[in-house]
Design an enzyme around this catalytic site. Structure first.
Site, PDB file in Angstrom:
ATOM      1  N   HIS A  85      -1.162 -12.844  38.820  1.00  0.00           N
ATOM      2  CA  HIS A  85       0.022 -12.061  38.454  1.00  0.00           C
ATOM      3  C   HIS A  85       0.043 -10.717  39.180  1.00  0.00           C
ATOM      4  CE1 HIS A  85       0.959 -14.236  34.388  1.00  0.00           C
ATOM      5  NE2 HIS A  85       1.149 -15.001  35.447  1.00  0.00           N
ATOM      6  N   TYR A  95       7.454 -10.086  30.718  1.00  0.00           N
ATOM      7  CA  TYR A  95       6.915 -10.863  29.601  1.00  0.00           C
ATOM      8  C   TYR A  95       7.928 -11.166  28.494  1.00  0.00           C
ATOM      9  CZ  TYR A  95       2.293 -11.139  31.566  1.00  0.00           C
ATOM     10  OH  TYR A  95       1.234 -11.457  32.384  1.00  0.00           O
ATOM     11  N   GLU A 135      -3.725  -6.721  33.113  1.00  0.00           N
ATOM     12  CA  GLU A 135      -3.075  -6.576  34.420  1.00  0.00           C
ATOM     13  C   GLU A 135      -2.827  -5.109  34.769  1.00  0.00           C
ATOM     14  OE1 GLU A 135       0.267  -9.238  34.146  1.00  0.00           O
ATOM     15  OE2 GLU A 135      -1.076 -10.940  33.836  1.00  0.00           O
ATOM     16  N   ARG A 204       2.957 -16.455  49.183  1.00  0.00           N
ATOM     17  CA  ARG A 204       1.841 -17.389  49.335  1.00  0.00           C
ATOM     18  C   ARG A 204       0.521 -16.628  49.263  1.00  0.00           C
ATOM     19  NH1 ARG A 204       5.365 -20.304  48.636  1.00  0.00           N
ATOM     20  NH2 ARG A 204       5.950 -22.262  49.687  1.00  0.00           N
ATOM     21  N   GLN A 205      -0.448 -17.237  48.555  1.00  0.00           N
ATOM     22  CA  GLN A 205      -1.791 -16.656  48.506  1.00  0.00           C
ATOM     23  C   GLN A 205      -2.650 -17.289  49.602  1.00  0.00           C
ATOM     24  OE1 GLN A 205      -0.522 -17.617  45.217  1.00  0.00           O
ATOM     25  NE2 GLN A 205       0.094 -15.482  44.980  1.00  0.00           N
ATOM     26  N   TYR A 206      -3.363 -16.447  50.331  1.00  0.00           N
ATOM     27  CA  TYR A 206      -4.283 -16.930  51.363  1.00  0.00           C
ATOM     28  C   TYR A 206      -5.630 -16.237  51.193  1.00  0.00           C
ATOM     29  CZ  TYR A 206      -0.121 -18.838  53.602  1.00  0.00           C
ATOM     30  OH  TYR A 206       1.027 -19.541  53.863  1.00  0.00           O
ATOM     31  N   SER A 207      -6.686 -17.032  51.193  1.00  0.00           N
ATOM     32  CA  SER A 207      -8.033 -16.459  51.113  1.00  0.00           C
ATOM     33  C   SER A 207      -8.301 -15.591  52.333  1.00  0.00           C
ATOM     34  CB  SER A 207      -9.083 -17.574  51.063  1.00  0.00           C
ATOM     35  OG  SER A 207      -8.959 -18.335  49.891  1.00  0.00           O
ATOM     36  N   GLY A 273     -11.574 -29.339  54.483  1.00  0.00           N
ATOM     37  CA  GLY A 273     -10.354 -28.887  55.148  1.00  0.00           C
ATOM     38  C   GLY A 273     -10.226 -27.378  55.176  1.00  0.00           C
ATOM     39  N   GLY A 275     -10.189 -25.449  52.842  1.00  0.00           N
ATOM     40  CA  GLY A 275     -11.061 -24.825  51.845  1.00  0.00           C
ATOM     41  C   GLY A 275     -12.216 -24.063  52.466  1.00  0.00           C
TER      42      GLY A 275
END
EC number: 1.14.12.17
Length: 402
Positions: A85, A95, A135, A204-207, A273, A275
């Protein structure tokens, strides 16, 4: 503080949530986005279409009902969701909107009477307060770290590197020329992508795929098949249209899948992959900090064409005695077979893994496609690895590994 009556009513809905949870959350998102379409700028459209977000929310609501008399038990889950979040920019004012839509969905799908809706309304208020409080602390921590910031900050793509046929790395530096905040190996950032002709922003989340302490962040993105699919649309855009010099809004690093730097146990990193990306951050950190911990690095790919960072990992394996790297190809090319540039053909099976891991008394980290993760989790459990030493990350909403 919830009354005994409220707790009793909420717990009585557990069987209902087990049966109709996904139906309720599916209807919830329909209501939410029809009345508040601006929230489509926050939520991942792909996870909506695949039903993963609906399932994840259903699991969370079910857990909340089950542990409503002991919410401390779900604080780790709250923190995990809280990281996501915070990285997306979800705020306290969202919320009440979510609560109203959720209660409507429960009423419509389950025909719940007012007594149940009132109890859930009260319970939701307590749960929402827990999220908001946790948060808020996360926002403050991210903003007040050296080089930190709140919400999104513009970064410039300073370098673009093709790592394999399907994975490309983007090196990102702040547009303002300032420092970037440190992070813990394994964490991710949210990248905002505005595609011409698209109504809504894509998040988008990217490591982060390199060690902390650099002047840049590195993300390594897999190019998904099909530009007409939501996943493909974003990843193909980053691969084919984002150029060096372009700007991308990026959140401060977040996530609770992190390398335990205090442990002295050996480290086993297992990836399938794309990961491999958080594992690269962990591996690079361990060698750059001159850690003496033994590291077993196991990667599964289709073949060398799709195997990202192969040369780097091989170089680390050759240079550092404490690092042992192993590669498994499910469909090696003729060249792979000729060069023998992998350790096992097929999949990461229990018998093979047992022969290469140094000990079960180690910290195990794994990431990859969900079926791969389910298999690895089952293997590690079967080998007797302690649950507190098993760590994993989902790319997307959390799912069950059982």
């Amino acid at each position: 503080m919830l009354s005994e009556k409220t707790i009793e009513i909420v717990k009585s809905t557990v069987p209902l949530l087990q049966e109709k949870g996904v139906e309720i959350t599916t209807r919830f998102y329909e209501i939410l986005f029809s009345e508040h379409p601006e929230l489509l700028n926050i939520f991942n459209h792909t996870n909506q279409k695949k039903g993963r977000q609906q399932q994840a929310l259903a699991n969370a609501v079910y857990a909340a009902a089950t542990y409503i008399d002991n919410l401390e038990a779900i604080i780790p889950v709250v923190k995990q969701i809280g990281h996501k979040h915070r990285s997306l920019g979800i705020k306290a004012e969202h919320y009440p909107i979510v609560g109203t839509c959720l209660l409507r969905a429960i009423k419509e799908v389950a025909g719940a009477p007012d007594e149940v809706l009132n109890a859930w309304g009260e319970a939701y208020g307590v749960i929402a307060d827990a999220f908001i409080s946790i948060e808020a602390e996360m926002y403050e921590e991210a903003a007040h770290k050296e080089g930190g910031w709140k919400d999104f900050r513009n970064f410039v793509v300073v370098k673009k590197v093709k790592e394999s046929d399907v994975i490309t790395s983007l090196y990102l530096k702040p547009e303002d020329g300032g420092k970037v905040s440190s992070f813990i190996p394994g964490q991710y950032v949210t990248v905002q992508i505005n595609i011409e002709g698209e109504t809504y922003t894509h998040n988008r989340q990217y490591s982060l795929s390199d060690a902390p302490g650099k002047e840049y962040y590195r993300i390594s993105v897999k190019k998904e098949k099909g530009v007409d699919t939501p996943d493909g649309k974003v990843s193909n855009y980053l691969h084919d249209h984002v150029k060096e010099g372009d700007m991308l809004p990026v959140s401060a690093p977040a996530g609770d899948f992190v390398l335990n730097m205090d442990s002295t146990l050996p480290v086993v990193l297992i990836s399938g992959g794309v990961g491999i990306t958080p594992m690269m951050s962990m591996l690079n950190t361990l060698i750059e900090q001159d850690s003496k911990r033994n590291v077993c690095f196991v990667h599964a790919a289709i073949n060398s064409n799709t195997h990202a960072m192969k040369e780097h990992v091989e170089a680390v394996d050759n240079e550092y005695e404490q690092v042992k790297a192993y590669t498994c190809y499910s469909a090696p090319t003729e060249k792979d077979l000729e060069m023998k540039n992998f350790d096992k053909e097929g999949f990461v099976e229990r018998e093979w893994l047992q022969t290469i891991i140094p000990t079960t008394e180690a910290e195990f980290y794994f990431c990859g496609p969900v079926p791969f993760m389910k298999h690895i989790n089952a293997v590690l459990t079967d080998l007797g690895v302690k649950q507190e030493h098993i760590h994993y990350e989902f790319f997307g909403p959390a799912a069950s590994l059982q």
